[in-house]
Design an enzyme around this catalytic site. Structure first.
Site, short mmCIF file in Angstrom:
data_model
loop_
_atom_site.label_atom_id
_atom_site.label_comp_id
_atom_site.label_asym_id
_atom_site.label_seq_id
_atom_site.Cartn_x
_atom_site.Cartn_y
_atom_site.Cartn_z
N ASP A 33 -32.44 22.67 -73.68
CA ASP A 33 -32.83 23.05 -72.33
C ASP A 33 -33.61 21.89 -71.70
O ASP A 33 -34.47 21.29 -72.33
CB ASP A 33 -33.69 24.33 -72.36
CG ASP A 33 -33.84 24.94 -70.98
OD1 ASP A 33 -33.30 26.05 -70.77
OD2 ASP A 33 -34.48 24.33 -70.10
N ILE A 34 -33.29 21.61 -70.44
CA ILE A 34 -33.89 20.47 -69.75
C ILE A 34 -35.38 20.71 -69.46
O ILE A 34 -36.13 19.76 -69.24
CB ILE A 34 -33.10 20.20 -68.45
CG1 ILE A 34 -33.20 18.74 -68.04
CG2 ILE A 34 -33.50 21.13 -67.32
CD1 ILE A 34 -32.17 18.34 -67.00
N GLU A 99 -30.71 32.20 -63.50
CA GLU A 99 -30.58 31.14 -62.49
C GLU A 99 -29.21 30.49 -62.54
O GLU A 99 -28.70 30.03 -61.52
CB GLU A 99 -31.66 30.07 -62.70
CG GLU A 99 -33.06 30.59 -62.40
CD GLU A 99 -34.15 29.61 -62.78
OE1 GLU A 99 -33.83 28.52 -63.30
OE2 GLU A 99 -35.32 29.94 -62.55
N VAL A 100 -28.64 30.41 -63.73
CA VAL A 100 -27.33 29.78 -63.88
C VAL A 100 -26.34 30.88 -64.28
O VAL A 100 -26.52 31.55 -65.31
CB VAL A 100 -27.35 28.66 -64.95
CG1 VAL A 100 -25.97 28.04 -65.10
CG2 VAL A 100 -28.38 27.60 -64.60
N HIS A 104 -25.41 32.53 -71.00
CA HIS A 104 -26.04 31.65 -71.99
C HIS A 104 -27.13 32.39 -72.74
O HIS A 104 -27.78 33.29 -72.19
CB HIS A 104 -26.61 30.39 -71.34
CG HIS A 104 -27.53 30.66 -70.18
ND1 HIS A 104 -27.06 30.98 -68.93
CD2 HIS A 104 -28.88 30.66 -70.09
CE1 HIS A 104 -28.08 31.15 -68.10
NE2 HIS A 104 -29.20 30.98 -68.78
N HIS A 106 -30.74 31.72 -74.75
CA HIS A 106 -31.86 30.80 -75.02
C HIS A 106 -32.26 31.02 -76.48
O HIS A 106 -32.52 32.17 -76.87
CB HIS A 106 -33.06 31.13 -74.14
CG HIS A 106 -32.85 30.96 -72.68
ND1 HIS A 106 -33.35 29.88 -71.98
CD2 HIS A 106 -32.20 31.72 -71.76
CE1 HIS A 106 -33.03 30.00 -70.70
NE2 HIS A 106 -32.33 31.11 -70.54
P1 AMP Z 1 -31.62 31.18 -66.79
O1 AMP Z 1 -32.85 31.55 -65.99
O2 AMP Z 1 -31.50 32.01 -68.04
O3 AMP Z 1 -30.36 31.15 -65.96
O4 AMP Z 1 -31.93 29.74 -67.33
C1 AMP Z 1 -31.26 28.58 -66.98
C2 AMP Z 1 -31.82 27.52 -67.89
O5 AMP Z 1 -31.01 26.37 -67.75
C3 AMP Z 1 -33.26 27.09 -67.54
O6 AMP Z 1 -34.07 27.28 -68.71
C4 AMP Z 1 -33.13 25.61 -67.18
O7 AMP Z 1 -34.21 24.84 -67.60
C5 AMP Z 1 -31.83 25.23 -67.87
N1 AMP Z 1 -31.09 24.12 -67.27
C6 AMP Z 1 -30.72 23.98 -65.97
N2 AMP Z 1 -30.01 22.87 -65.79
C7 AMP Z 1 -29.90 22.28 -67.01
C8 AMP Z 1 -29.28 21.09 -67.49
N3 AMP Z 1 -28.62 20.26 -66.69
N4 AMP Z 1 -29.37 20.79 -68.81
C9 AMP Z 1 -30.06 21.62 -69.64
N5 AMP Z 1 -30.66 22.75 -69.25
C10 AMP Z 1 -30.59 23.08 -67.95
#
Ligand code: AMP
Length: 111
Positions: A33-34, A99-100, A104, A106
């Site tokens: 995770d970034i 958010e994405v 996925h 974690h």
């Molecule tokens: P969520 O709230 O579960 O959708 O979390 C999305 C996660 O993706 C967050 O913890 C971000 O820090 C992570 N994230 C977003 N963009 C990237 C990226 N390019 N590479 C790695 N992690 C990312």
């Protein structure tokens, strides 16, 4: 809601955007995770386009589901985490903190 092919994890999967990869097989990709919330903070994503866990559990076929979870276990074993504490979390929907919109997990641990 339809799957957005332009989401950031779709771009990581197709190689448009780089990632810090820790594991890959035919079913999943895992990368750091970034914005880590623990000493170890990995994301595990299916290679197939599912929006969230509900989409995944309802629409993935049984073989794919099985291979996905076996891959999660392989990652846990590779990290040496089977015998210690860790967390697996997923966010579903904007109200759930997602958010994405590519499903996925974690994987978090303080080692
Ligand atoms: P969520 O709230 O579960 O959708 O979390 C999305 C996660 O993706 C967050 O913890 C971000 O820090 C992570 N994230 C977003 N963009 C990237 C990226 N390019 N590479 C790695 N992690 C990312």
């Amino acid at each position: 809601m339809n799957y957005d092919k332009e989401n950031i994890f779709a771009k990581i999967l197709n190689g448009e955007i780089p990632c810090d990869k820790v594991f890959e097989n035919d079913y999943v990709l895992s990368f750091k995770d970034i914005n880590p919330k623990a000493k170890t903070h990995l994301l595990i994503i299916p290679k197939e386009p599912f929006i969230d866990i509900s989409d995944f559990l309802q629409n993935a076929d049984k073989l794919y589901l099985s291979n996905f979870w076996a891959s999660v276990d392989e990652i846990i074993n590779n990290l040496g985490f089977r015998d210690q504490g860790f967390q697996i979390k997923t966010h579903k929907g904007k109200d759930g903190g997602q958010e994405v919109f590519h499903f996925h997990l974690h994987l978090l641990a303080n080692v």
